[in-house]
Scaffold this motif. Structure first.
Motif, PDB file in Angstrom:
ATOM      1  N   ARG A  18      27.731  95.454  49.297  1.00  0.00           N
ATOM      2  CA  ARG A  18      27.187  94.142  48.928  1.00  0.00           C
ATOM      3  C   ARG A  18      27.256  93.186  50.121  1.00  0.00           C
ATOM      4  NH1 ARG A  18      25.869  93.564  43.745  1.00  0.00           N
ATOM      5  NH2 ARG A  18      26.660  95.065  42.242  1.00  0.00           N
ATOM      6  N   LEU A  19      28.325  93.279  50.903  1.00  0.00           N
ATOM      7  CA  LEU A  19      28.468  92.443  52.092  1.00  0.00           C
ATOM      8  C   LEU A  19      27.350  92.740  53.092  1.00  0.00           C
ATOM      9  CD1 LEU A  19      30.026  90.437  53.886  1.00  0.00           C
ATOM     10  CD2 LEU A  19      31.483  92.354  54.586  1.00  0.00           C
ATOM     11  N   ASN A  20      27.085  94.011  53.333  1.00  0.00           N
ATOM     12  CA  ASN A  20      26.009  94.380  54.262  1.00  0.00           C
ATOM     13  C   ASN A  20      24.657  93.899  53.759  1.00  0.00           C
ATOM     14  OD1 ASN A  20      27.402  95.529  56.353  1.00  0.00           O
ATOM     15  ND2 ASN A  20      27.264  97.598  55.567  1.00  0.00           N
ATOM     16  N   LEU A  21      24.410  94.047  52.465  1.00  0.00           N
ATOM     17  CA  LEU A  21      23.146  93.583  51.894  1.00  0.00           C
ATOM     18  C   LEU A  21      23.025  92.064  52.059  1.00  0.00           C
ATOM     19  CD1 LEU A  21      20.514  94.111  50.422  1.00  0.00           C
ATOM     20  CD2 LEU A  21      21.785  94.091  48.256  1.00  0.00           C
ATOM     21  N   ALA A  22      24.116  91.357  51.858  1.00  0.00           N
ATOM     22  CA  ALA A  22      24.106  89.899  52.035  1.00  0.00           C
ATOM     23  C   ALA A  22      23.781  89.522  53.479  1.00  0.00           C
ATOM     24  CB  ALA A  22      25.463  89.314  51.627  1.00  0.00           C
ATOM     25  N   LYS A  23      24.317  90.259  54.435  1.00  0.00           N
ATOM     26  CA  LYS A  23      24.025  89.984  55.850  1.00  0.00           C
ATOM     27  C   LYS A  23      22.536  90.174  56.143  1.00  0.00           C
ATOM     28  CE  LYS A  23      28.576  91.251  57.661  1.00  0.00           C
ATOM     29  NZ  LYS A  23      29.333  92.292  58.409  1.00  0.00           N
ATOM     30  N   ILE A  24      21.950  91.195  55.539  1.00  0.00           N
ATOM     31  CA  ILE A  24      20.511  91.436  55.708  1.00  0.00           C
ATOM     32  C   ILE A  24      19.728  90.267  55.113  1.00  0.00           C
ATOM     33  CG2 ILE A  24      18.566  92.914  55.017  1.00  0.00           C
ATOM     34  CD1 ILE A  24      20.711  95.267  55.078  1.00  0.00           C
ATOM     35  N   TYR A  25      20.114  89.844  53.918  1.00  0.00           N
ATOM     36  CA  TYR A  25      19.447  88.720  53.279  1.00  0.00           C
ATOM     37  C   TYR A  25      19.550  87.454  54.137  1.00  0.00           C
ATOM     38  CZ  TYR A  25      18.834  91.184  48.785  1.00  0.00           C
ATOM     39  OH  TYR A  25      18.454  92.046  47.778  1.00  0.00           O
TER      40      TYR A  25
END
Length: 130
Positions: free
Chosen positions: A88-95
């Motif tokens: 979820r952290l990685n996805l948030a960074k992408i967002y």
């Protein structure tokens, strides 16, 4: 005939998955993130896993590559392992990189619920909200 060929391709990919992962890890250490992402994608064909999906997403982000593709892999990783805060952290960074601030905040809030003591998540959430 086509299904037999597809089965053989899957078996071959499964057999090669380990070497693709090793190659991808090497590419990542060398800072060649586009190549690493491609090798992780090859490994995924033979051994699908949330971790490999997350690595593809992460490499595409680090390569400043296609953020839509990175987000797609990130979402697939989260769907496959919804209780893993790091995905979820990685996805948030992408967002965040894509300028999708509200989506990033939502993922970071979910990640924080899963890992309340994680300072990285807390700090990024604080920055995203401001």
């Amino acid at each position: 005939m086509k299904t037999r060929l597809a089965e053989l391709e899957i078996k071959a990919s499964a057999g090669l998955a380990h070497s693709y992962v090793e190659q991808a890890q090497y590419e990542e250490r060398e800072g060649r993130f586009v190549e690493a992402a491609k090798n992780y994608q090859r490994a995924l064909r033979g051994k699908p896993s949330a971790k490999l999906m997350d690595r593809v997403a992460s490499c595409l982000l680090m390569a400043k590559g296609d953020l839509k593709e990175a987000a797609d892999f990130g979402k697939r990783a989260v769907q496959a392992a919804p209780e893993d805060a790091t995905f979820r952290l990685n996805l948030a960074k992408i967002y965040l990189e894509a300028g999708m601030k509200q989506s990033a905040i939502s993922e970071l809030e979910r990640a924080q619920q899963l890992a309340p003591k994680d300072d990285t998540i807390r700090d990024l959430l604080k920055r995203a909200r401001h």
